[in-house]
Design a protein around this motif. Structure first.
Motif, mmCIF file in Angstrom:
data_model
loop_
_atom_site.group_PDB
_atom_site.id
_atom_site.type_symbol
_atom_site.label_atom_id
_atom_site.label_comp_id
_atom_site.label_asym_id
_atom_site.label_seq_id
_atom_site.Cartn_x
_atom_site.Cartn_y
_atom_site.Cartn_z
ATOM 1 N N PRO A 39 0.785 -1.190 0.090
ATOM 2 C CA PRO A 39 0.019 0.017 -0.212
ATOM 3 C C PRO A 39 0.889 1.388 -0.120
ATOM 4 N N ASP A 40 0.658 2.141 -0.716
ATOM 5 C CA ASP A 40 1.413 3.442 -1.037
ATOM 6 C C ASP A 40 2.897 3.416 -1.495
ATOM 7 N N GLY A 41 2.947 1.995 -2.025
ATOM 8 C CA GLY A 41 4.350 1.715 -2.496
ATOM 9 C C GLY A 41 4.327 2.074 -3.779
ATOM 10 N N THR A 42 5.668 2.345 -4.501
ATOM 11 C CA THR A 42 5.775 2.479 -5.919
ATOM 12 C C THR A 42 6.587 1.008 -6.559
ATOM 13 N N VAL A 43 5.995 0.462 -7.372
ATOM 14 C CA VAL A 43 6.651 -0.619 -8.148
ATOM 15 C C VAL A 43 8.124 -0.153 -8.834
ATOM 16 N N ASP A 44 9.000 -0.995 -8.469
ATOM 17 C CA ASP A 44 10.578 -0.812 -9.019
ATOM 18 C C ASP A 44 10.494 -1.298 -10.249
ATOM 19 N N LEU A 45 10.433 -0.749 -11.233
ATOM 20 C CA LEU A 45 10.446 -1.301 -12.722
ATOM 21 C C LEU A 45 11.825 -1.621 -13.035
ATOM 22 N N ALA A 46 12.773 -0.862 -12.641
ATOM 23 C CA ALA A 46 14.319 -1.377 -12.965
ATOM 24 C C ALA A 46 14.611 -2.632 -12.478
ATOM 25 N N ALA A 47 14.133 -2.730 -10.995
ATOM 26 C CA ALA A 47 14.467 -4.087 -10.285
ATOM 27 C C ALA A 47 13.641 -5.001 -11.053
ATOM 28 N N ALA A 48 12.346 -4.991 -11.437
ATOM 29 C CA ALA A 48 11.662 -6.083 -11.680
ATOM 30 C C ALA A 48 12.306 -6.496 -13.220
ATOM 31 N N PHE A 49 13.023 -5.587 -14.083
ATOM 32 C CA PHE A 49 13.267 -6.081 -15.415
ATOM 33 C C PHE A 49 14.963 -6.417 -15.362
ATOM 34 N N ASP B 164 -6.106 -7.887 -10.864
ATOM 35 C CA ASP B 164 -6.939 -6.870 -11.606
ATOM 36 C C ASP B 164 -5.613 -5.759 -11.708
ATOM 37 N N ALA B 165 -5.877 -5.296 -13.010
ATOM 38 C CA ALA B 165 -4.996 -4.109 -13.223
ATOM 39 C C ALA B 165 -5.037 -3.241 -12.611
ATOM 40 N N ARG B 166 -6.383 -2.971 -12.099
ATOM 41 C CA ARG B 166 -6.593 -1.635 -11.286
ATOM 42 C C ARG B 166 -5.896 -1.548 -10.014
ATOM 43 N N LEU B 167 -5.511 -2.619 -9.613
ATOM 44 C CA LEU B 167 -4.717 -2.707 -8.231
ATOM 45 C C LEU B 167 -3.069 -2.438 -8.441
ATOM 46 N N LEU B 168 -2.628 -2.525 -9.751
ATOM 47 C CA LEU B 168 -1.415 -2.082 -9.957
ATOM 48 C C LEU B 168 -1.182 -0.633 -10.660
ATOM 49 N N LEU B 169 -2.388 -0.184 -11.067
ATOM 50 C CA LEU B 169 -2.133 1.258 -11.608
ATOM 51 C C LEU B 169 -1.614 2.321 -10.692
ATOM 52 N N GLY B 170 -2.221 2.200 -9.318
ATOM 53 C CA GLY B 170 -1.903 3.189 -8.495
ATOM 54 C C GLY B 170 -0.216 3.053 -8.246
ATOM 55 N N SER B 171 0.245 1.920 -7.969
ATOM 56 C CA SER B 171 1.340 2.013 -7.677
ATOM 57 C C SER B 171 2.677 1.879 -8.850
ATOM 58 N N LEU B 172 2.233 2.160 -9.941
ATOM 59 C CA LEU B 172 3.335 2.373 -11.132
ATOM 60 C C LEU B 172 3.655 3.851 -11.156
ATOM 61 N N PRO B 173 5.054 3.814 -11.200
ATOM 62 C CA PRO B 173 5.610 5.631 -11.217
ATOM 63 C C PRO B 173 4.778 6.393 -12.178
ATOM 64 N N GLU B 174 4.743 7.590 -11.824
ATOM 65 C CA GLU B 174 3.988 8.639 -12.710
ATOM 66 C C GLU B 174 4.826 8.399 -14.173
ATOM 67 N N ALA B 175 3.992 8.629 -14.999
ATOM 68 C CA ALA B 175 4.701 8.765 -16.453
ATOM 69 C C ALA B 175 5.598 7.793 -16.819
ATOM 70 N N SER B 176 5.422 6.774 -16.490
ATOM 71 C CA SER B 176 6.374 5.402 -16.953
ATOM 72 C C SER B 176 5.992 4.529 -17.954
ATOM 73 N N ILE B 177 4.768 4.741 -18.375
ATOM 74 C CA ILE B 177 4.447 4.054 -19.366
ATOM 75 C C ILE B 177 4.143 4.429 -20.760
ATOM 76 N N GLY B 178 4.804 3.905 -21.804
ATOM 77 C CA GLY B 178 4.968 4.266 -23.124
ATOM 78 C C GLY B 178 3.765 3.937 -24.151
ATOM 79 N N ARG B 179 3.084 2.649 -23.588
ATOM 80 C CA ARG B 179 1.854 2.250 -24.483
ATOM 81 C C ARG B 179 0.983 1.531 -23.536
ATOM 82 N N VAL B 180 -0.313 1.844 -23.860
ATOM 83 C CA VAL B 180 -1.297 0.687 -22.965
ATOM 84 C C VAL B 180 -2.184 0.012 -24.069
ATOM 85 N N PHE B 181 -2.492 -1.400 -24.016
ATOM 86 C CA PHE B 181 -3.443 -2.036 -24.824
ATOM 87 C C PHE B 181 -4.588 -2.582 -23.665
ATOM 88 N N VAL B 182 -5.734 -2.062 -24.343
ATOM 89 C CA VAL B 182 -6.743 -2.843 -23.788
ATOM 90 C C VAL B 182 -7.634 -3.212 -25.008
#
Ligand code: SAM
Length: 238
Positions: free
Chosen positions: A43-53, A115-133
């Protein structure tokens, strides 16, 4: 009082389980998912995309509801330098993507099996270049429309995580969902519809990949609609 901070998690109406997985698929899930899974965010954490990849990604694309994973895997294969995050709570879909990942030796996909909605709040701001739905559940009954993925809150969450100029690609064979999505995106100042010519929306983007649901719709004689939206610049031009 309910505030953004203490709001309950969104309710999930889709399916997660289903038929029991065959032994090979279950074994693959247990062997591969732990290393490729994006952990549920604190909760309130930010996903570390560099660590994930394993390194700071130059760009990250997000697919919501990847189904059997054929589209995400094809995009990952075509763009090996781009980090792909796929969200899908349906366990058989995750197992299917894992088998493609293993067969094709893809290294640039991480999976959020919820559920993607659980992830969205924890992704860093302005981190995603394209979204597919692509072909989201249409929830055709009026009383179920509030279950649709495209909704004011989700669009605001997407606007926060998308980079300026990032593209949101949406596709469906349900004309009610087309009108709904245009209605909601037109009302959101962060998004601009990218259609240039009449008929643009009838064609899958040239670098798009047919999904299982698109194929199913075509088999039933249903036309699919492809909408592209640009995340407007945060810096106002005036
Ligand atoms: C109709 S299927 C389409 C699958 C795939 N995109 C295709 O075109 O073949 C919709 C998928 O979205 C998933 N889904 C629905 N809501 C979701 C959400 N909030 N987060 C992640 N996945 C979701 C469902 O589990 C389902 O697999």
């Amino acid at each position: 009082m309910t505030t953004a901070e203490n709001a309950p998690p969104p309710r999930w109406y889709g399916r997660r389980g289903g038929h029991r997985l065959r032994k090979g698929r279950r074994e693959r899930l247990e062997r591969l998912l732990p290393a490729l899974r994006l952990a549920p965010p604190e909760p309130d954490g930010t996903v570390d995309l560099a660590a994930a990849f394993g390194a700071p990604p130059s760009d990250v694309w997000l697919e919501v509801g990847f189904g059997a994973g054929e589209h995400l895997a094809a995009q990952a294969g075509a763009h090996p330098g781009t980090a792909m995050v796929g969200c899908e709570p349906y366990v058989a879909g995750v197992a299917s993507l894992l088998s493609i990942i293993e067969r094709e030796g893809l290294t640039n996909i991480r999976i959020f099996n919820d559920d993607a909605r659980l992830l969205l709040g924890s992704l860093p701001e302005a981190s995603i270049g394209r979204v597919f739905v692509l072909f989201p559940d249409p929830w055709p009954k009026t009383r179920h429309h509030k279950r649709r993925f495209i909704a004011p809150g989700t669009l605001n969450a997407l606007a926060r995580v998308m980079k300026d100029g990032a593209e949101l690609r949406f596709a469906t064979d349900h004309m009610g969902y087309v009108r709904w999505t245009l209605d909601h995106t037109i009302r959101n100042p962060a998004f601009a519809w990218l259609a240039r010519r009449p008929g643009d929306w009838r064609r899958r983007p040239p670098d798009g990949v047919e999904t299982r649901y698109e194929r199913k719709a075509a088999g039933l004689g249903l036309a699919s609609v492809h909408l592209g939206f640009c995340r407007r610049s945060r810096v106002r031009a005036d």
